[in-house]
Design an enzyme around this catalytic site. Structure first.
Site, mmCIF file in Angstrom:
data_model
loop_
_atom_site.group_PDB
_atom_site.id
_atom_site.type_symbol
_atom_site.label_atom_id
_atom_site.label_comp_id
_atom_site.label_asym_id
_atom_site.label_seq_id
_atom_site.Cartn_x
_atom_site.Cartn_y
_atom_site.Cartn_z
ATOM 1 N N LYS A 134 0.861 -1.181 0.000
ATOM 2 C CA LYS A 134 0.000 0.000 0.000
ATOM 3 C C LYS A 134 0.897 1.230 0.000
ATOM 4 C CE LYS A 134 -4.406 -1.387 0.621
ATOM 5 N NZ LYS A 134 -5.544 -0.905 -0.189
ATOM 6 N N ASP A 162 -0.682 -0.214 -4.560
ATOM 7 C CA ASP A 162 -2.031 0.360 -4.532
ATOM 8 C C ASP A 162 -1.973 1.713 -3.854
ATOM 9 O OD1 ASP A 162 -4.705 0.917 -4.502
ATOM 10 O OD2 ASP A 162 -5.291 -0.746 -3.201
ATOM 11 N N GLU A 191 -2.024 0.451 -8.747
ATOM 12 C CA GLU A 191 -3.460 0.720 -8.825
ATOM 13 C C GLU A 191 -3.738 2.198 -8.595
ATOM 14 O OE1 GLU A 191 -5.946 -1.798 -6.325
ATOM 15 O OE2 GLU A 191 -4.328 -3.280 -6.276
ATOM 16 N N ASP A 214 -9.074 0.094 -10.479
ATOM 17 C CA ASP A 214 -9.775 -0.540 -9.361
ATOM 18 C C ASP A 214 -11.059 0.242 -9.108
ATOM 19 O OD1 ASP A 214 -10.731 -1.427 -6.934
ATOM 20 O OD2 ASP A 214 -8.874 -1.209 -5.827
ATOM 21 N N LYS A 236 -13.060 -6.288 -6.973
ATOM 22 C CA LYS A 236 -13.469 -6.593 -5.597
ATOM 23 C C LYS A 236 -14.954 -6.964 -5.649
ATOM 24 C CE LYS A 236 -10.170 -3.617 -3.151
ATOM 25 N NZ LYS A 236 -9.334 -3.057 -4.219
#
Length: 321
Positions: A134, A162, A191, A214, A236
């Site tokens: 992250k 991400d 992302e 995303d 997701k």
């Protein structure tokens, strides 16, 4: 004869879990259990605070109404709330024997905090070495240095990054400046680096770092098109909708030659094991992004293989129907 049961549950979370600047102390959600004759199917409905459009209370109302109608013999349409549509469609797929049992329990480990913690785990990984980091939570320069360190230390590592749209174009460039250009091809994708898709596309053009969509997939104007620099989409399902919609998105992305990563929205172990089955079924060539169970204090009903967390059974759930 049809039987439908709805349960509510709550699991304590690791103290360090922060989503969209709010601390997530517990993970709360619902299960639906459908039974018809000897067959049964389960599904999880757990809207993710700060990310899902629906609240848990809205999801619960829609789920109870659907479950009662189904139990009474109707074939009600799936509710519009994405998490509810996904959970019900999983229960229906299990009930009908349409969700394969084979699962992909490989994990792209989530690196949060000190990168030293990740080295031993990655070095011991058999086969393809993929990890997720992250970025955007700290200074962009620090993120760039951490990513560079990981790629330098483990020569066969591929990183998924991400940013959750955290960066301005300037901050994104500051990040890239600290990543050796020779290592950038080992960033599988980043992302949503910037707040707008246009800025993210420009970042990829200027740095040679591949990007993935995303959040964009859930915007009304998003279309699946081949674009320079776009290498993957991250799906997701809890935020997407029904299993059928997930299948359609996977097929659309694969038709363009894009990688598809099935990713967690911090579901319980029951939901995660279903996502592992969906990943093995729809994206068998790609390691899914499901390394979130360690954020929780317990597992529910169905355990994740080799997890040391305690498993709570149906008795730990609150029956609503």
């Amino acid at each position: 004869m049809r039987v439908s049961q709805v349960y509510r549950w709550q699991i304590p979370m690791d103290a360090g879990v922060v989503l969209r600047e709010r601390r997530l102390k517990t993970r709360d959600g619902l299960f639906i259990r459908l039974q018809e004759g000897e067959r049964e199917g389960w599904g999880e409905i757990s809207p993710l605070p700060g990310f899902s459009v629906e609240t848990l209370e809205e999801a619960q109302m829609a789920l109870l109404a659907w479950a009662q109608a189904w139990r009474d013999g109707a074939e009600p349409p799936l509710p519009t709330q994405p998490s509810v549509a996904f959970g019900i469609s999983c229960a229906q797929a299990e009930l009908g024997g349409e969700l394969p049992q084979a699962a992909d329990y490989r994990a792209a480990p989530l690196c949060s905090g000190d990168p030293d913690e990740l080295f031993a785990r990655l070095a011991a990984m058999p086969g393809e070495k993929v990890a997720k980091v992250k970025v955007g939570l700290w200074e962009a320069v620090r993120d760039g240095m951490v990513v560079n360190l990981l790629l330098e230390a483990i020569p066969d590592l591929q990183l998924r990054l991400d940013a959750n749209r955290a960066w301005t174009p300037l901050k994104a460039q500051q990040f890239a400046k600290y990543v050796n250009p020779a290592y950038r091809q080992r960033i599988a994708f980043l992302e949503e680096p910037c707040k707008t898709r246009e800025d993210s596309r420009a970042f990829s053009r200027e740095t040679g770092i591949a990007i993935a969509w995303d959040e964009s997939l859930r915007e009304a104007d998003f279309r699946f098109v081949a674009e320079p620099g776009v290498r993957a989409v991250v799906i997701k399902p809890t935020l997407t909708g029904s299993l059928q919609k997930v299948q359609q998105q996977v097929a659309a992305a694969h038709a363009l030659g894009l990688s598809v990563v099935i990713s967690s929205s911090i579901e319980s172990s029951l939901g995660l094991t279903q996502l592992a089955r969906i990943a093995a079924w729809l994206t068998p060539q790609t390691i899914p992004g499901l390394d979130t169970l360690s954020l929780m204090g317990a597992q529910l009903v169905r355990p994740w293989p080799e997890s040391a967390l305690p498993v709570l059974n149906i008795d730990a759930l609150e029956p609503l129907l």
